[in-house]
Structures are given as C-alpha cells and as structure tokens.
Design a protein around this motif. Structure first.
Motif, mmCIF file in Angstrom:
data_model
loop_
_atom_site.group_PDB
_atom_site.id
_atom_site.type_symbol
_atom_site.label_atom_id
_atom_site.label_comp_id
_atom_site.label_asym_id
_atom_site.label_seq_id
_atom_site.Cartn_x
_atom_site.Cartn_y
_atom_site.Cartn_z
ATOM 1 N N PRO A 1 0.796 -1.246 0.000
ATOM 2 C CA PRO A 1 0.000 0.000 0.000
ATOM 3 C C PRO A 1 0.820 1.284 0.000
ATOM 4 O O PRO A 1 0.312 2.335 -0.395
ATOM 5 C CB PRO A 1 -0.833 -0.097 1.274
ATOM 6 N N VAL A 2 2.083 1.245 0.415
ATOM 7 C CA VAL A 2 2.906 2.470 0.414
ATOM 8 C C VAL A 2 3.437 2.836 -0.961
ATOM 9 O O VAL A 2 3.920 3.936 -1.162
ATOM 10 C CB VAL A 2 4.055 2.383 1.443
ATOM 11 N N ILE A 3 3.347 1.920 -1.920
ATOM 12 C CA ILE A 3 3.786 2.218 -3.289
ATOM 13 C C ILE A 3 2.703 3.040 -3.985
ATOM 14 O O ILE A 3 1.536 2.685 -3.986
ATOM 15 C CB ILE A 3 4.067 0.921 -4.063
ATOM 16 N N VAL A 4 3.139 4.157 -4.576
ATOM 17 C CA VAL A 4 2.220 5.049 -5.272
ATOM 18 C C VAL A 4 2.285 4.821 -6.784
ATOM 19 O O VAL A 4 1.269 4.677 -7.441
ATOM 20 C CB VAL A 4 2.521 6.517 -4.941
ATOM 21 N N GLU A 5 3.509 4.781 -7.311
ATOM 22 C CA GLU A 5 3.704 4.637 -8.749
ATOM 23 C C GLU A 5 5.152 4.278 -9.025
ATOM 24 O O GLU A 5 6.017 4.448 -8.161
ATOM 25 C CB GLU A 5 3.332 5.936 -9.483
ATOM 26 N N THR A 6 5.383 3.792 -10.234
ATOM 27 C CA THR A 6 6.748 3.470 -10.678
ATOM 28 C C THR A 6 6.958 4.083 -12.053
ATOM 29 O O THR A 6 6.063 4.040 -12.900
ATOM 30 C CB THR A 6 6.961 1.948 -10.736
#
Length: 83
Positions: A76-81
């Motif tokens: 859940p802490v990943i926003v985008e790559t």
C-alpha cells in the motif's frame, strides 16, 4: 554487443508514501535495477525524500517518462513506478 552479467538493462524508480522503513518521511523515491541476470528488480539506491508528491517526482531522472500506476497487489505504500 551483449550486456555483461552485472550491466543494468532497465532502471525504474518507485515512489513511496509514508515508507515504513523511513519514519517521519512523507515521500521517498527509490531506484531499482533489473540486470541481464534476470533476477528481477533489485533495490539500487534511495534517490531522495520529499514533502509532496510533486517534489518527489522531481527526483526522478530525465528519461523515465512512463508512469506505471500501482497494482492492487503492491504494498500500500507504493504510489507509482516510473521507467
């Protein structure tokens, strides 16, 4: 010319919101490298931290022009790559 076993073939930059391993940090950007060994993405370095998403995106190097939204399966802490 072929890539050596340690040569990166793809660099990607992941933006995190409130990363658990960086207490007090709102936004962080990390570089990941995929090498010709095919071991999957390996964490390379922390590019920096920021107080807003917009400032975090400024840490991403020129040339990383494609944004991949987080997958529902991502942490859940990943926003985008960016690649």
């Amino acid at each position: 010319m072929t890539a050596s076993t340690d040569e990166p073939v793809l660099r990607m930059y992941t933006v995190y919101r409130d990363p658990i391993d960086l207490p007090g940090v709102r936004w962080a950007v990390r570089e990941f490298v995929i090498s010709s060994r095919g071991n999957g993405p390996q964490a390379a370095r922390l590019l920096g931290t920021a107080i807003t998403l917009e400032l975090a995106r400024l840490l991403i190097p020129d040339g990383a022009d494609v944004c991949i939204a987080r997958s529902p399966d991502d942490d859940p802490v990943i926003v985008e790559t960016w690649i």
